[in-house]
Scaffold this active site. Structure first.
Site, PDB file in Angstrom:
ATOM      1  N   GLY A 278      16.574  56.991  -8.672  1.00  0.00           N
ATOM      2  CA  GLY A 278      15.846  56.799  -7.418  1.00  0.00           C
ATOM      3  C   GLY A 278      15.449  58.055  -6.686  1.00  0.00           C
ATOM      4  O   GLY A 278      14.886  57.979  -5.598  1.00  0.00           O
ATOM      5  N   PRO A 321      18.307  59.022 -13.485  1.00  0.00           N
ATOM      6  CA  PRO A 321      16.984  59.428 -13.012  1.00  0.00           C
ATOM      7  C   PRO A 321      15.898  59.069 -14.020  1.00  0.00           C
ATOM      8  O   PRO A 321      16.058  59.309 -15.217  1.00  0.00           O
ATOM      9  CB  PRO A 321      17.108  60.955 -12.884  1.00  0.00           C
ATOM     10  CG  PRO A 321      18.161  61.323 -13.890  1.00  0.00           C
ATOM     11  CD  PRO A 321      19.113  60.155 -13.971  1.00  0.00           C
ATOM     12  N   GLY A 322      14.833  58.461 -13.550  1.00  0.00           N
ATOM     13  CA  GLY A 322      13.682  58.194 -14.410  1.00  0.00           C
ATOM     14  C   GLY A 322      12.520  59.035 -13.924  1.00  0.00           C
ATOM     15  O   GLY A 322      12.138  60.036 -14.529  1.00  0.00           O
ATOM     16  N   ARG A 360       0.175  51.871  -9.096  1.00  0.00           N
ATOM     17  CA  ARG A 360       1.085  52.213  -7.998  1.00  0.00           C
ATOM     18  C   ARG A 360       0.375  52.330  -6.639  1.00  0.00           C
ATOM     19  O   ARG A 360       0.949  52.020  -5.612  1.00  0.00           O
ATOM     20  CB  ARG A 360       1.867  53.491  -8.310  1.00  0.00           C
ATOM     21  CG  ARG A 360       2.737  53.357  -9.568  1.00  0.00           C
ATOM     22  CD  ARG A 360       3.732  54.493  -9.724  1.00  0.00           C
ATOM     23  NE  ARG A 360       4.741  54.448  -8.692  1.00  0.00           N
ATOM     24  CZ  ARG A 360       4.740  55.185  -7.617  1.00  0.00           C
ATOM     25  NH1 ARG A 360       3.769  56.068  -7.416  1.00  0.00           N
ATOM     26  NH2 ARG A 360       5.689  55.048  -6.722  1.00  0.00           N
ATOM     27  N   TYR A 364       2.003  49.814  -4.171  1.00  0.00           N
ATOM     28  CA  TYR A 364       2.931  50.396  -3.181  1.00  0.00           C
ATOM     29  C   TYR A 364       2.222  51.228  -2.126  1.00  0.00           C
ATOM     30  O   TYR A 364       2.885  51.958  -1.380  1.00  0.00           O
ATOM     31  CB  TYR A 364       3.938  51.329  -3.865  1.00  0.00           C
ATOM     32  CG  TYR A 364       4.634  50.798  -5.086  1.00  0.00           C
ATOM     33  CD1 TYR A 364       5.403  49.636  -5.035  1.00  0.00           C
ATOM     34  CD2 TYR A 364       4.562  51.489  -6.293  1.00  0.00           C
ATOM     35  CE1 TYR A 364       6.063  49.177  -6.162  1.00  0.00           C
ATOM     36  CE2 TYR A 364       5.229  51.039  -7.420  1.00  0.00           C
ATOM     37  CZ  TYR A 364       5.967  49.880  -7.344  1.00  0.00           C
ATOM     38  OH  TYR A 364       6.627  49.432  -8.456  1.00  0.00           O
ATOM     39  N   CYS A 391     -12.939  45.204 -11.719  1.00  0.00           N
ATOM     40  CA  CYS A 391     -13.682  44.282 -10.881  1.00  0.00           C
ATOM     41  C   CYS A 391     -12.794  43.868  -9.708  1.00  0.00           C
ATOM     42  O   CYS A 391     -12.326  42.728  -9.635  1.00  0.00           O
ATOM     43  CB  CYS A 391     -14.087  43.086 -11.721  1.00  0.00           C
ATOM     44  SG  CYS A 391     -15.411  42.202 -10.975  1.00  0.00           S
ATOM     45  N   GLU A 392     -12.515  44.809  -8.822  1.00  0.00           N
ATOM     46  CA  GLU A 392     -11.519  44.603  -7.785  1.00  0.00           C
ATOM     47  C   GLU A 392     -11.695  45.721  -6.762  1.00  0.00           C
ATOM     48  O   GLU A 392     -11.649  46.899  -7.133  1.00  0.00           O
ATOM     49  CB  GLU A 392     -10.138  44.729  -8.468  1.00  0.00           C
ATOM     50  CG  GLU A 392      -8.964  44.429  -7.634  1.00  0.00           C
ATOM     51  CD  GLU A 392      -8.454  43.003  -7.839  1.00  0.00           C
ATOM     52  OE1 GLU A 392      -8.848  42.319  -8.795  1.00  0.00           O
ATOM     53  OE2 GLU A 392      -7.672  42.573  -6.991  1.00  0.00           O
ATOM     54  N   TYR A 421       6.055  55.359 -14.357  1.00  0.00           N
ATOM     55  CA  TYR A 421       5.584  54.062 -13.864  1.00  0.00           C
ATOM     56  C   TYR A 421       4.056  53.948 -13.851  1.00  0.00           C
ATOM     57  O   TYR A 421       3.509  53.175 -13.079  1.00  0.00           O
ATOM     58  CB  TYR A 421       6.166  53.756 -12.476  1.00  0.00           C
ATOM     59  CG  TYR A 421       7.677  53.798 -12.471  1.00  0.00           C
ATOM     60  CD1 TYR A 421       8.412  52.853 -13.176  1.00  0.00           C
ATOM     61  CD2 TYR A 421       8.359  54.806 -11.797  1.00  0.00           C
ATOM     62  CE1 TYR A 421       9.799  52.898 -13.210  1.00  0.00           C
ATOM     63  CE2 TYR A 421       9.753  54.857 -11.818  1.00  0.00           C
ATOM     64  CZ  TYR A 421      10.462  53.899 -12.527  1.00  0.00           C
ATOM     65  OH  TYR A 421      11.836  53.960 -12.553  1.00  0.00           O
TER      66      TYR A 421
HETATM   67  C1  LIG Z   1      19.131  50.366 -12.263  1.00  0.00           C
HETATM   68  C2  LIG Z   1      18.108  51.429 -12.171  1.00  0.00           C
HETATM   69  N1  LIG Z   1      18.425  52.663 -12.578  1.00  0.00           N
HETATM   70  C3  LIG Z   1      17.527  53.667 -12.540  1.00  0.00           C
HETATM   71  C4  LIG Z   1      16.255  53.454 -12.051  1.00  0.00           C
HETATM   72  C5  LIG Z   1      15.341  54.619 -12.055  1.00  0.00           C
HETATM   73  O1  LIG Z   1      14.778  54.897 -10.861  1.00  0.00           O
HETATM   74  P1  LIG Z   1      13.918  56.212 -10.666  1.00  0.00           P
HETATM   75  O2  LIG Z   1      12.867  56.214 -11.712  1.00  0.00           O
HETATM   76  O3  LIG Z   1      13.372  56.059  -9.319  1.00  0.00           O
HETATM   77  O4  LIG Z   1      14.843  57.370 -10.810  1.00  0.00           O
HETATM   78  C6  LIG Z   1      15.889  52.192 -11.600  1.00  0.00           C
HETATM   79  C7  LIG Z   1      14.568  51.946 -10.987  1.00  0.00           C
HETATM   80  O5  LIG Z   1      14.439  51.988  -9.785  1.00  0.00           O
HETATM   81  C8  LIG Z   1      16.834  51.148 -11.665  1.00  0.00           C
HETATM   82  O6  LIG Z   1      16.512  49.918 -11.288  1.00  0.00           O
HETATM   83  N1  LIG Z   2       7.969  50.843 -10.573  1.00  0.00           N
HETATM   84  C1  LIG Z   2       8.350  51.464  -9.357  1.00  0.00           C
HETATM   85  C2  LIG Z   2       9.768  51.739  -9.196  1.00  0.00           C
HETATM   86  C3  LIG Z   2      10.667  50.635  -9.580  1.00  0.00           C
HETATM   87  C4  LIG Z   2      11.765  51.246 -10.301  1.00  0.00           C
HETATM   88  C5  LIG Z   2      12.557  50.311 -11.114  1.00  0.00           C
HETATM   89  N2  LIG Z   2      13.633  49.648 -10.422  1.00  0.00           N
HETATM   90  C6  LIG Z   2       7.481  52.646  -9.011  1.00  0.00           C
HETATM   91  O1  LIG Z   2       6.498  52.839  -9.607  1.00  0.00           O
HETATM   92  O2  LIG Z   2       7.735  53.371  -8.118  1.00  0.00           O
END
Ligand SMILES: Cc1ncc(COP(=O)(O)O)c(C=O)c1O
Ligand SMILES: N[C@@H](CCCC[NH3+])C(=O)O
Length: 463
Positions: A278, A321-322, A360, A364, A391-392, A421
């Protein structure tokens, strides 16, 4: 290639329509290292290069739109997370941000683990050679089949999210004669400061078992009662794109509080705590993310302090972290198709992709930046909205930004920080073909995820 100006578009200093934009940057040709990956720069002709390859070559060879990923930057960020936590913690890359076999191999080589949240993601991680024990499986509604596949693959953790799942997993693990390690996902009741759709620790939502409502404590009882499950610890994920560390602090305190309760009720000290992912990244120059080393030090200190207060041995920490790893490593390369100046409003720049490759902004209200990358320009700044070809009317890629007023069809523009994402949430709306992901490093580019073709669409449509 024509280079017509658009005199009707708003200029710096005009009274501008309402929007999210900031003032135009002092230099439109500058590439702010906050939002662009490490190897991005301009060559002698002013063309943007990444990993030693220029974007005109990429566009000519692979077409547009395309996600362009800076492999060296990805590896460096993954390593930075790994090194920040050292041997005292585990870093799970959140595959939902973007997952492909190449990325899994890079993660494996750099010593990270992977978290997956579907059998599709699990399949890719395993196919790329990630050992099962370095994979964690998430999800609020994992199917029995997904649980069976995960247990069979020997995943290191299944993160359980409901009472029904505890019973299902116990049965699946029992049937395979396995004692499956699990974490319990809890909701800690934190209102994370982020978009509502990506906050996950307040009470009123689908993820996790609530601490305050006693569901988490009951889940602990149920897991401990199942001989085929091994309770390893507690998991909390408070949301995504978070800058304010206070939420993590409260979450860690409450999770450690549960560890103390478990010790008091069951006489067991759980050895692991996963604090989720996150961490926010910079999408525009206004965002100020923290460095992994600082994050690691803060999280470890919070857990250490809370454990000392509760007289608990500090558990092993993991994080997921993603976005913070992959987000800044890629940009989306588009070709400008049309430029439409609306008198007194703004100029609409249409590109050859849109909400199908980046949902996104529409979903969001996310903010992005954009730059002209196939050349430099000394023209004055023009307020633009970068839109797609769908088309939006909500098909917006960059809501408000400044590009040079001589922008013209055929120019290449790029939107940075699209590594997370965007490809993973891409759609086929209007039967758009999902763009390829190119990995660029050391002067060469290769396709790691190929562009979809019309044959792919027809193959699915069996009439
Ligand atoms: C359980 C869990 N772990 C990790 C992440 C990775 O989040 P982020 O990409 O914001 O670090 C998410 C997505 O929000 C999640 O749902
Ligand atoms: N998909 C989202 C975050 C959700 C992460 C997964 N729980 C984004 O683009 O920010």
């Amino acid at each position: 290639m024509s280079r017509s100006a658009h005199p009707a578009g708003p200029r710096h200093g005009d009274v501008l329509p309402e929007g999210h934009y900031q003032a135009p940057p002092a230099d439109l040709n500058a590439l702010d290292p906050k939002v662009w990956s490490r190897t991005v720069g301009r060559d002698a002709e002013g063309v943007v290069t990444v990993g030693g390859v220029d974007v005109r070559t990429l566009a000519a060879e692979f077409g547009t739109p395309a996600y362009v990923m800076d492999e060296a930057d990805f590896r460096a960020r993954a390593r930075a997370w790994r090194d920040a936590f050292g041997d005292s913690a585990d870093v799970y890359y959140a595959g939902k941000a973007f997952l492909s076999k190449a990325v899994v191999r890079w993660l494996h080589e750099e010593g990270l683990n992977v978290d997956v949240c579907s059998s599709g993601e699990l399949h890719v991680a395993l196919a790329a050679g990630m050992p099962g024990e370095r994979i964690a499986l998430h999800g609020n509604n994992k199917s029995v089949q997904e649980l069976e596949q995960a247990v069979k693959a020997g995943v290191g953790h299944v993160v359980v999210d409901s009472f029904q799942e505890i019973a299902r997993l116990a049965e699946v693990a029992g049937a395979q004669g396995v004692r499956q390690p699990v974490l319990i996902r809890v909701t800690v009741g934190v209102e994370a400061h982020t978009h509502e759709f990506i906050a996950t620790a307040h009470e009123d939502q689908k993820f996790g078992l609530s601490l305050s409502g006693g569901l988490a404590a009951e889940a602990v009882r149920r897991v401990l009662a199942e001989p085929s499950l091994e309770l390893r610890g507690i998991h909390s994920h408070i949301g995504s794109q978070i800058f304010d560390f206070a939420g993590f602090e409260v979450a860690a305190r409450r999770v450690v509080g549960l560890l103390a309760e478990v010790r008091d009720e069951h006489g067991v000290e759980l050895p692991e705590v996963d604090l989720g992912g996150g961490l926010g990244i910079a999408y525009t120059a206004e965002d100020d993310p923290r460095e992994p080393a600082e994050i690691a030090a803060s999280l470890s200190e919070i857990v250490r302090r809370e454990c000392a207060a509760a007289e608990l041995t500090p558990p092993r920490i993991s994080v997921e972290p993603g976005r913070a790893i992959v987000g800044p490593t890629a940009f989306t390369l588009y070709e400008v198709g049309t430029v439409k100046a609306l008198e007194g409003l703004r100029t609409y720049v249409s590109v050859d992709g849109g909400m199908s490759d980046n949902i996104r902004t529409a979903l969001y209200d996310a903010e992005y930046s954009v730059a002209l990358v196939s050349r430099t320009s000394e023209a004055e700044p023009m307020l633009v909205r970068v839109v797609g070809k769908h088309c939006e009317s909500g098909d917006i890629v960059v809501r408000d930004a400044f590009l040079p007023a001589d922008l013209a069809p055929g120019d290449l523009i790029a939107v940075p920080a699209t590594g997370a994402y965007c490809r993973s949430m891409a759609s086929n709306y209007n039967h758009a073909l999902k763009p390829p992901v190119l990995a660029v490093a050391d002067g060469s580019a290769r396709v790691i995820v190929r562009r979809e073709t019309e044959e792919d669409l027809l193959r699915l449509d069996i009439g």
